[in-house]
Design an enzyme around this catalytic site. Structure first.
Site, mmCIF file in Angstrom:
data_model
loop_
_atom_site.group_PDB
_atom_site.id
_atom_site.type_symbol
_atom_site.label_atom_id
_atom_site.label_comp_id
_atom_site.label_asym_id
_atom_site.label_seq_id
_atom_site.Cartn_x
_atom_site.Cartn_y
_atom_site.Cartn_z
ATOM 1 N N SER A 90 -45.473 14.797 9.639
ATOM 2 C CA SER A 90 -46.026 13.520 9.183
ATOM 3 C C SER A 90 -47.241 13.851 8.334
ATOM 4 O O SER A 90 -48.295 14.199 8.860
ATOM 5 C CB SER A 90 -46.443 12.665 10.386
ATOM 6 O OG SER A 90 -45.300 12.326 11.137
ATOM 7 N N GLY B 70 -45.200 9.314 21.416
ATOM 8 C CA GLY B 70 -45.764 10.613 21.764
ATOM 9 C C GLY B 70 -45.677 11.653 20.673
ATOM 10 O O GLY B 70 -44.955 11.509 19.695
ATOM 11 N N CYS C 93 -49.643 8.115 23.503
ATOM 12 C CA CYS C 93 -49.948 9.270 22.655
ATOM 13 C C CYS C 93 -51.454 9.359 22.477
ATOM 14 O O CYS C 93 -52.110 8.348 22.235
ATOM 15 C CB CYS C 93 -49.284 9.117 21.290
ATOM 16 S SG CYS C 93 -49.617 10.522 20.196
ATOM 17 N N CYS D 286 -50.541 3.301 14.030
ATOM 18 C CA CYS D 286 -49.416 3.438 14.966
ATOM 19 C C CYS D 286 -49.648 2.665 16.267
ATOM 20 O O CYS D 286 -50.694 2.803 16.907
ATOM 21 C CB CYS D 286 -49.227 4.921 15.267
ATOM 22 S SG CYS D 286 -48.026 5.262 16.560
ATOM 23 N N ASN E 66 -44.590 -0.132 8.577
ATOM 24 C CA ASN E 66 -44.099 -1.252 9.387
ATOM 25 C C ASN E 66 -45.309 -1.931 9.969
ATOM 26 O O ASN E 66 -46.133 -1.276 10.611
ATOM 27 C CB ASN E 66 -43.223 -0.754 10.529
ATOM 28 C CG ASN E 66 -41.913 -0.223 10.008
ATOM 29 O OD1 ASN E 66 -41.262 -0.862 9.190
ATOM 30 N ND2 ASN E 66 -41.541 0.961 10.446
ATOM 31 N N CYS F 10 -33.459 7.861 18.950
ATOM 32 C CA CYS F 10 -34.865 8.198 18.794
ATOM 33 C C CYS F 10 -35.484 8.241 20.197
ATOM 34 O O CYS F 10 -35.443 7.248 20.927
ATOM 35 C CB CYS F 10 -35.505 7.102 17.932
ATOM 36 S SG CYS F 10 -37.264 7.307 17.706
ATOM 37 N N CYS G 193 -40.009 2.482 13.301
ATOM 38 C CA CYS G 193 -40.995 3.559 13.389
ATOM 39 C C CYS G 193 -42.402 3.038 13.569
ATOM 40 O O CYS G 193 -42.852 2.176 12.826
ATOM 41 C CB CYS G 193 -40.991 4.332 12.081
ATOM 42 S SG CYS G 193 -40.250 5.904 12.208
ATOM 43 N N GLU H 282 -40.166 4.032 25.615
ATOM 44 C CA GLU H 282 -39.005 3.457 24.950
ATOM 45 C C GLU H 282 -38.135 4.489 24.253
ATOM 46 O O GLU H 282 -38.612 5.549 23.858
ATOM 47 C CB GLU H 282 -39.484 2.421 23.911
ATOM 48 C CG GLU H 282 -40.159 1.249 24.593
ATOM 49 C CD GLU H 282 -40.826 0.289 23.625
ATOM 50 O OE1 GLU H 282 -40.574 -0.907 23.713
ATOM 51 O OE2 GLU H 282 -41.610 0.754 22.781
ATOM 52 N N SER I 238 -40.475 15.539 15.061
ATOM 53 C CA SER I 238 -41.483 15.068 14.113
ATOM 54 C C SER I 238 -42.862 15.349 14.700
ATOM 55 O O SER I 238 -43.131 15.031 15.860
ATOM 56 C CB SER I 238 -41.305 13.559 13.909
ATOM 57 O OG SER I 238 -42.365 13.028 13.158
ATOM 58 N N CYS J 266 -53.588 8.023 15.662
ATOM 59 C CA CYS J 266 -53.341 7.673 14.255
ATOM 60 C C CYS J 266 -53.607 6.173 14.080
ATOM 61 O O CYS J 266 -53.239 5.365 14.940
ATOM 62 C CB CYS J 266 -51.917 8.009 13.852
ATOM 63 S SG CYS J 266 -51.540 9.755 14.092
#
Ligand code: SAH
Ligand code: SF4
Length: 358
Positions: free
Chosen positions: A214, A161, A114, A121, A290, A107, A334, A94, A191, A118
């Site tokens: 991060s 990713g 990925c 996420c 989020n 973005c 995010c 995306e 990032s 984490c």
């Protein structure tokens, strides 16, 4: 896109010149093609009006403009566009267009999925498929630019990713965004979860882009719970990499700090974070969690807790902003990019057929 055809997007002007010379054409044809794909964002070889028809026909036998196509397009109530794209298989990913009053940003994804795992996420939940090529990265930008009446001037690598795991292709994409599309280095942000050797290598490139780490906690024990990578490169080490980055590029560093209720949003961690940033010009971007149901019971903190965290930082002279999240209603905020068209957390390998392009 049919399988054997190669994409023109992703090739630099000099590579396009070489391609033309290899086809017995003058080198300037390569510059013309670069203009069409990067400056005019055309989608078809036939739109390249100043190329002879014969050359266009010959090019079309081996090439297409873009390596990707759109599988889905959503538009949020707050004016965010999200595209779901793929290269003709079921590996979807995306990218997001974010118009603001003073600028238009986008973005981009650097990988399909990925592998970093984490625990907060959606991308991490889905596992990892593969790295994206420089062309697949730039094609996302160009697709979003086509949707926008205004120039897309800012790019953040905060989609799916870990950009520094796909080092060479991300570096090439950054150079294309600057050299071919004409974006300013400082408007490009990468990032990272904090891969120390890659940060050090990246510092040596001396590109004056923005590097965002991060961090998410100044305490190793908590950061490791959130981000398994911390077991390998803990807080102090990764911060030394950011210092090196600052020394090499002269750019202040950005620290992204995700706030999860009663986990990493305590005043004590705000104080420790301020201490950690002593002596390095930095900017902290707070991102209230989020909601993504990753099974750990994480919650977004109440506004007052976020404010209190911010106040502690500011009282210690730290430069802080809070990320204004948009696109919630289309899961474009995010951490919400799962790259899934059905069942947000179905494992990637469980994906079935790609929906037809819309
Ligand atoms: N892999 C890179 C870039 C992509 S993620 C990285 O991790 O830095 C971009 C940002 O979104 C990171 O700061 C990441 O920690 C954050 N993020 C991930 N999941 C989130 C969530 N559920 N809520 C808010 N931010 C999240
Ligand atoms: Fe990967 Fe970044 Fe998500 Fe971590 S936060 S799993 S590094 S995309």
């Amino acid at each position: 896109m049919s399988g054997e055809l190669q994409a023109l997007i992703g090739l630099s002007t000099s590579e396009l010149e070489e391609l033309m010379v290899g086809m017995g054409q003058p080198a300037f044809r390569g510059r013309q093609i670069a203009e069409w794909i990067y400056k005019k964002a055309v989608e078809e070889i036939d739109q390249m009006a100043n190329l002879p028809a014969k050359l266009r026909a010959e090019l079309k036998k081996a090439y297409v403009v873009s390596p990707i196509e759109v599988a889905g397009h959503s538009h949020s109530s707050d004016d965010v566009d999200k595209l779901l794209v793929h290269k003709g298989d079921n590996q979807v990913y995306e990218c997001v267009l974010l118009p603001y009053k003073d600028r238009v940003s986008c973005c981009l994804s650097s990988q399909v999925g990925c592998p970093m795992g984490c625990t907060f996420c959606a991308t991490g939940m889905g596992g990892f498929d593969r790295n994206l090529s420089a062309g697949e990265i730039i094609a996302q930008y160009l697709m979003l630019q086509r949707l926008s009446e205004r120039r897309v001037s800012h790019v953040v690598f905060m989609g799916m990713g870990e950009p520094l795991l796909n080092y060479d292709n991300v570096l090439k994409a950054l150079r294309l965004l600057h050299d071919e599309i004409g974006l300013s280095w400082r408007n490009l942000t990468v990032s990272t979860v904090g891969l120390l050797p890659a940060i050090n290598k990246f510092a040596a490139e001396k590109l004056p882009i923005t590097l965002a780490l991060s961090l998410h906690s100044p305490i190793d024990e908590i950061r490791s719970r959130l981000m398994p990578v911390n077991n390998k490169w803990p807080v102090k080490e990764v911060m030394s990499g950011m210092r090196r980055w600052h020394k090499a590029t002269g750019r202040r560093v950005t620290i992204e700090y995700l706030l999860i209720n009663e986990l990493n949003d305590t005043p004590e961690q705000a104080r420790l974070l301020a201490g950690l940033l002593k002596g390095v010009p930095a900017h902290v971007n707070l991102i209230p969690f989020n909601f993504v149901d990753t099974g750990y019971g994480y919650k977004r903190p109440a506004v007052e807790r976020t404010r209190a965290f911010r106040t502690v930082l500011e009282s210690r002279g730290v430069n802080v902003t809070e990320r204004v999240e948009r696109g919630h209603d289309i899961a474009a905020a995010c951490g919400q990019l799962a790259g899934q068209h059905k069942g947000r957390f179905a494992k990637r390998e469980g994906l079935s057929a790609v929906p037809s392009a819309s």
